[in-house]
Scaffold this motif. Structure first.
Motif, PDB file in Angstrom:
ATOM      1  N   LYS A  28       0.852  -1.191   0.000  1.00 52.36           N
ATOM      2  CA  LYS A  28       0.000   0.000   0.000  1.00 52.36           C
ATOM      3  C   LYS A  28       0.883   1.234   0.000  1.00 52.36           C
ATOM      4  O   LYS A  28       1.817   1.337   0.810  1.00 52.36           O
ATOM      5  CB  LYS A  28      -0.907   0.008   1.230  1.00 52.36           C
ATOM      6  CG  LYS A  28      -1.845  -1.180   1.310  1.00 52.36           C
ATOM      7  CD  LYS A  28      -2.808  -1.078   2.470  1.00 52.36           C
ATOM      8  CE  LYS A  28      -2.168  -1.431   3.790  1.00 52.36           C
ATOM      9  NZ  LYS A  28      -3.132  -1.464   4.912  1.00 52.36           N
ATOM     10  N   LYS A  64      -6.443   4.992  -0.413  1.00 56.15           N
ATOM     11  CA  LYS A  64      -5.484   4.331  -1.311  1.00 56.15           C
ATOM     12  C   LYS A  64      -6.177   3.432  -2.324  1.00 56.15           C
ATOM     13  O   LYS A  64      -5.741   3.307  -3.465  1.00 56.15           O
ATOM     14  CB  LYS A  64      -4.487   3.534  -0.461  1.00 56.15           C
ATOM     15  CG  LYS A  64      -3.668   4.412   0.472  1.00 56.15           C
ATOM     16  CD  LYS A  64      -2.764   3.599   1.367  1.00 56.15           C
ATOM     17  CE  LYS A  64      -3.534   2.890   2.471  1.00 56.15           C
ATOM     18  NZ  LYS A  64      -4.128   3.848   3.443  1.00 56.15           N
ATOM     19  N   THR A  65      -7.288   2.799  -1.915  1.00 59.42           N
ATOM     20  CA  THR A  65      -7.996   1.902  -2.833  1.00 59.42           C
ATOM     21  C   THR A  65      -8.552   2.683  -4.015  1.00 59.42           C
ATOM     22  O   THR A  65      -8.487   2.229  -5.169  1.00 59.42           O
ATOM     23  CB  THR A  65      -9.126   1.172  -2.088  1.00 59.42           C
ATOM     24  OG1 THR A  65      -8.566   0.438  -1.002  1.00 59.42           O
ATOM     25  CG2 THR A  65      -9.855   0.213  -3.016  1.00 59.42           C
ATOM     26  N   GLU A  66      -9.105   3.867  -3.743  1.00 58.57           N
ATOM     27  CA  GLU A  66      -9.637   4.690  -4.818  1.00 58.57           C
ATOM     28  C   GLU A  66      -8.540   5.096  -5.798  1.00 58.57           C
ATOM     29  O   GLU A  66      -8.789   5.268  -6.995  1.00 58.57           O
ATOM     30  CB  GLU A  66     -10.304   5.937  -4.242  1.00 58.57           C
ATOM     31  CG  GLU A  66     -11.566   5.644  -3.448  1.00 58.57           C
ATOM     32  CD  GLU A  66     -12.165   6.895  -2.856  1.00 58.57           C
ATOM     33  OE1 GLU A  66     -11.675   8.005  -3.185  1.00 58.57           O
ATOM     34  OE2 GLU A  66     -13.108   6.776  -2.046  1.00 58.57           O
ATOM     35  N   ALA A  67      -7.325   5.260  -5.269  1.00 63.54           N
ATOM     36  CA  ALA A  67      -6.196   5.628  -6.134  1.00 63.54           C
ATOM     37  C   ALA A  67      -5.631   4.432  -6.888  1.00 63.54           C
ATOM     38  O   ALA A  67      -4.758   4.596  -7.757  1.00 63.54           O
ATOM     39  CB  ALA A  67      -5.097   6.268  -5.297  1.00 63.54           C
ATOM     40  N   GLY A  68      -6.076   3.236  -6.572  1.00 68.18           N
ATOM     41  CA  GLY A  68      -5.525   2.032  -7.191  1.00 68.18           C
ATOM     42  C   GLY A  68      -4.131   1.714  -6.698  1.00 68.18           C
ATOM     43  O   GLY A  68      -3.405   0.934  -7.334  1.00 68.18           O
ATOM     44  N   ALA A  69      -3.770   2.282  -5.528  1.00 69.22           N
ATOM     45  CA  ALA A  69      -2.404   2.151  -5.028  1.00 69.22           C
ATOM     46  C   ALA A  69      -2.301   1.085  -3.942  1.00 69.22           C
ATOM     47  O   ALA A  69      -1.616   1.261  -2.925  1.00 69.22           O
ATOM     48  CB  ALA A  69      -1.912   3.499  -4.512  1.00 69.22           C
ATOM     49  N   ARG A  87      -2.026  -3.391  -3.610  1.00 72.38           N
ATOM     50  CA  ARG A  87      -1.955  -4.713  -4.223  1.00 72.38           C
ATOM     51  C   ARG A  87      -2.036  -5.746  -3.106  1.00 72.38           C
ATOM     52  O   ARG A  87      -1.374  -5.604  -2.073  1.00 72.38           O
ATOM     53  CB  ARG A  87      -0.660  -4.891  -5.021  1.00 72.38           C
ATOM     54  CG  ARG A  87      -0.538  -3.992  -6.249  1.00 72.38           C
ATOM     55  CD  ARG A  87      -1.602  -4.327  -7.292  1.00 72.38           C
ATOM     56  NE  ARG A  87      -1.461  -3.521  -8.505  1.00 72.38           N
ATOM     57  CZ  ARG A  87      -2.005  -2.322  -8.675  1.00 72.38           C
ATOM     58  NH1 ARG A  87      -2.719  -1.785  -7.700  1.00 72.38           N
ATOM     59  NH2 ARG A  87      -1.842  -1.659  -9.810  1.00 72.38           N
ATOM     60  N   ALA A  94       3.923  -1.084  -9.441  1.00 77.17           N
ATOM     61  CA  ALA A  94       2.545  -0.771  -9.822  1.00 77.17           C
ATOM     62  C   ALA A  94       1.889   0.180  -8.822  1.00 77.17           C
ATOM     63  O   ALA A  94       1.144   1.098  -9.204  1.00 77.17           O
ATOM     64  CB  ALA A  94       1.741  -2.060  -9.944  1.00 77.17           C
ATOM     65  N   VAL A  95       2.143  -0.028  -7.525  1.00 81.80           N
ATOM     66  CA  VAL A  95       1.575   0.829  -6.486  1.00 81.80           C
ATOM     67  C   VAL A  95       2.074   2.260  -6.657  1.00 81.80           C
ATOM     68  O   VAL A  95       1.300   3.234  -6.608  1.00 81.80           O
ATOM     69  CB  VAL A  95       1.911   0.271  -5.090  1.00 81.80           C
ATOM     70  CG1 VAL A  95       1.714   1.335  -4.015  1.00 81.80           C
ATOM     71  CG2 VAL A  95       1.048  -0.944  -4.789  1.00 81.80           C
ATOM     72  N   ALA A  98       0.556   3.912  -9.825  1.00 73.40           N
ATOM     73  CA  ALA A  98      -0.845   4.288  -9.632  1.00 73.40           C
ATOM     74  C   ALA A  98      -0.961   5.537  -8.772  1.00 73.40           C
ATOM     75  O   ALA A  98      -1.788   6.425  -9.043  1.00 73.40           O
ATOM     76  CB  ALA A  98      -1.609   3.128  -8.997  1.00 73.40           C
ATOM     77  N   TYR A 101      -2.540   9.109  -9.944  1.00 73.36           N
ATOM     78  CA  TYR A 101      -3.707   9.631  -9.215  1.00 73.36           C
ATOM     79  C   TYR A 101      -3.450  11.023  -8.663  1.00 73.36           C
ATOM     80  O   TYR A 101      -4.322  11.903  -8.708  1.00 73.36           O
ATOM     81  CB  TYR A 101      -4.057   8.653  -8.085  1.00 73.36           C
ATOM     82  CG  TYR A 101      -5.241   9.046  -7.239  1.00 73.36           C
ATOM     83  CD1 TYR A 101      -6.539   8.816  -7.694  1.00 73.36           C
ATOM     84  CD2 TYR A 101      -5.070   9.623  -5.986  1.00 73.36           C
ATOM     85  CE1 TYR A 101      -7.639   9.163  -6.919  1.00 73.36           C
ATOM     86  CE2 TYR A 101      -6.164   9.973  -5.198  1.00 73.36           C
ATOM     87  CZ  TYR A 101      -7.442   9.744  -5.673  1.00 73.36           C
ATOM     88  OH  TYR A 101      -8.522  10.085  -4.905  1.00 73.36           O
TER      89      TYR A 101
END
Length: 716
Positions: A538, A547-552, A554, A569-570, A573, A577
């Motif tokens: 995260k 963080k979930t809304e940002a897609g950040a 896994r 990837a985190v 993202a 964002y």
């Protein structure tokens, strides 16, 4: 936090001498009606009309100013244009007048800045000269104990009603004096003292409530609040009322959440001002009702001082239909109708031969009609049953010989006996519900107000029992407030990252899963290897609150390649964002999947300060809004009570073969978090731990995510 103090209002309610500035004989004007009512009410003290344009008012000498009075009043009423009130208060101060009532309107209630400034000037002047005042924009007071009224209300016209034992406080004039005081008197109840306090610019409703709580003539205090009272002062009043066993029943109007600001945390999104107020009243033992008649209908039973030991009710009637209605409405209110003991059933069968189906509620039916004393004897038998905490005898049409014994039982029983009387006395027109109420009985004409009043009496009894058994909350020995404050003050900006927020919570003993902050992909791989199982990654940034809304985020990553790829990837993202966001690193966290997700939250209420929120967590909290509130700090036992209020509480008990959750550990975590909310409440705008995962019984709890938003500027 300093202990609130309240004014000694004895000379306010019961002055020896009173003056009215703006007195007149013109009954179309407030000053004329107010003085006329005072004189007609029978006040025996000295009354000084003040008006420079008159020599005499209602046959009494009228004085040009307060300074011209022959003696210093205890209480001065002021009926003048708003702009002249502050100067009159200043004159009161120079003369040594302790109390005033400012009836005049045209102050902050108008919403105009200039009028608000006039009110501020009024308060500042009173503070400077040592005068306490009620109002402005109020309708005064009525004191049946002292025989003093300073008000224009027509509700006291005619012969003075006898003094009673119910006190009434209202910010509104009409609602308090008509809807409550007058209608209660029409019902047969008596009032001790009543105030309609208006804007509460100086003395506020807590001052009047505190006085009534201490007043030996007042057994129940009723209040109508248009604006929520100061929470700290209300807590102090409620604590003293509970200590004395004196109930407070309140209406708080304005239930909507219009104007509530948008909140960044889950807690802020589910916390409404009225929901907090409602929960706070329950916690303080103040009974909240919805409408004016419920105030005095509840007081009618509470004033007797009989507290039900539990929720076990019983009812008795010769009308089966009334009993069915009563049972339905009572059960909906939470009243239980337990089975009678065998001794009770046997005694009832002896009273009515052939009475086979003895049950609760009890339908005497035709077996009781025309048989002397049988109804009252059955009622006494039922009232003595150990499972029965309160009895409702139902009377329809009956002779005085049947009604009077029921009233005698109600008076003699140590248990509450509210009487539901739907008809009339068949042979004595002077024997009416109003007559019985005036004698001190609780008599209701309809089933719903009867069971509602009884349920509130039961709630008050439950509150007093909990209070007597409860231990005071104790700060955990390992709680480190100073360390938590250092972390808050060291943070850059209003929002703390997840890692820093968890560090603050850790100061109060709230534990995360195994986790560490990684600055590089290599560190992330090493931390994941040390954890030894699937991990979550995260992003950590005070500028990315969700963080979930940002897609950040896994989840469920295993192995070096997956962790490296996830780390990249985190970060990608997060930068997409919020390109300007400050990145502290990536949190590598042990995956915790076997548990129930909960939310612990703290917000700051405008009236009560820090407020604790508990609910089921995860992404659905704002949809379900299944939450409970308390004023912190609380004990683990009180935390259990919060959990039991939640609709989804059975999920913690292990439904459908799932393991039972570690409820004791959860309660301990809630109690610890309540101390965080209490200690840091002046420094924190919003905080939540969401989710807090509750593991199977014996395995504890873990905070998977946390967010703290500081107040700006930070409090000292």
């Amino acid at each position: 936090m300093s202990t609130p103090t309240f004014a000694d209002l004895r000379r306010f309610f019961a002055p020896r001498r009173v003056a009215l500035v703006g007195a007149t004989e013109d009954l179309t004007k407030f000053g004329g009606r107010c003085l006329r009512q005072m004189l007609d009410f029978g006040f025996t003290g000295e009354v000084f009309p003040v008006n420079p344009n008159r020599k005499e008012v209602f046959g009494r000498p009228c004085y040009p100013s307060l300074a011209a009075l022959p003696a210093v009043p205890d209480h001065v009423g002021i009926v003048l244009p708003a702009a002249r009130c502050a100067a009159t208060i200043a004159e009161c101060g120079r003369l040594g007048v302790p109390f005033a009532t400012v009836f005049s309107a045209g102050f902050a209630e108008t919403g105009e800045p200039a009028a608000a400034a006039l009110q501020a000037e009024l308060v500042a002047t009173a503070r400077a000269v040592g005068v306490r005042f009620m109002g402005p924009n109020c309708n005064g007071l009525v004191d049946y104990i002292a025989g003093f009224a300073m008000t224009s209300t027509a509700t006291i016209s005619g012969p003075r009603r006898p003094a009673g034992d119910i006190g009434v406080v209202s910010q509104s004039g009409g609602a308090g004096q008509v809807n409550v005081m007058w209608r209660a008197q029409e019902l047969g109840l008596g009032i001790s003292r009543q105030v309609s306090s208006g804007n509460d610019a100086d003395l506020d409703m807590c001052d009047y409530m505190a006085f009534l709580v201490e007043d030996p003539h007042t057994r129940v205090v009723l209040a109508i609040a248009e604006r929520a009272p100061d929470g700290t002062r209300l807590r102090a009043v409620a604590a003293r009322a509970a200590e004395l066993g004196k109930p407070i029943v309140m209406i708080k109007v304005g239930r909507t959440e219009a104007g509530r600001s948008a909140a960044a945390s889950h807690t802020g999104a589910v916390t409404g001002a009225d929901a907090v107020f409602d929960a706070a009243l329950r916690q303080l033992g103040i009974l909240r009702v919805e409408d004016a008649q419920e105030l005095y209908e509840t007081a009618m039973l509470l004033r007797q001082g009989k507290r039900p030991a539990g929720r076990g009710g019983a009812a008795l009637s010769i009308s089966g239909g009334n009993l069915v209605l009563l049972a339905d409405l009572g059960a909906a209110q939470g009243i239980e109708f337990p089975d009678y003991a065998e001794e009770t059933r046997a005694a009832l069968r002896r009273l009515v031969p052939g009475f086979v189906g003895v049950r609760n509620p009890t339908d005497m039916s035709a077996g009781a009609i025309g048989q002397k004393d049988i109804f009252a004897s059955a009622a006494r038998t039922i009232a003595e049953d150990p499972a029965v905490d309160a009895l409702i005898p139902v009377i329809t049409f009956a002779p005085a010989a049947d009604i009077r014994p029921i009233a005698a039982l109600a008076a003699a029983s140590p248990k509450p006996v509210p009487i539901l009387w739907t008809g009339r006395c068949s042979d004595d027109p002077t024997l009416t519900p109003t007559a019985l109420i005036a004698e001190g009985h609780a008599v209701y004409r309809d089933a719903l107000p009867c069971v509602a009043a009884l349920r509130r009496a039961m709630q008050y009894g439950e509150f007093l029992k909990r209070r007597a058994q409860a231990e005071a909350p104790r700060r955990p020995n390992d709680a480190d407030r100073d360390a938590a404050l250092r972390l808050l003050r060291a943070a850059d900006g209003a929002a703390l990252s997840e890692a820093t927020s968890k560090a603050v919570a850790l100061c109060y003993g709230l534990l995360p899963p195994r986790e560490a902050l990684a600055a590089t992909a290599e560190e992330a791989v090493a931390i994941a290897a040390s954890i030894g199982g699937p991990v979550a990654l995260k992003v950590q940034s005070p500028d990315i609150l969700h963080k979930t809304e940002a897609g950040a985020v896994r989840l469920n990553l295993s192995g070096e390649a997956a962790v490296r790829e996830g780390h990249a990837a985190v970060l990608a993202a997060a930068r997409a964002y919020a390109p300007a966001a400050r990145i502290e690193g990536v949190l590598v966290q042990e995956m915790v999947t076997d548990g129930v997700e909960m939310l612990l939250g703290a917000t700051r209420d405008a009236n009560f300060g820090p407020v604790l929120t508990v609910g089921f967590g995860g992404i659905h909290v704002e949809i379900l809004r299944d939450v409970a509130f308390r004023l912190p700090p609380i004990t683990a036992e009180e935390a259990r009570g919060m959990l039991e209020e939640l609709r989804l509480f059975p999920l913690l008990l292990g439904p459908r073969g799932r393991p039972r959750a570690d409820i004791p550990a959860l309660c301990e975590a809630i109690a610890r978090f309540s101390w965080l909310a209490h200690d840091l409440g002046d420094h924190v705008a919003e905080a939540d731990i969401n989710p807090l995962v509750v593991l199977p019984e014996g395995c504890g709890v873990r905070m998977l995510d946390a967010l703290i938003l500081r107040n700006a500027p930070d409090a000292p």
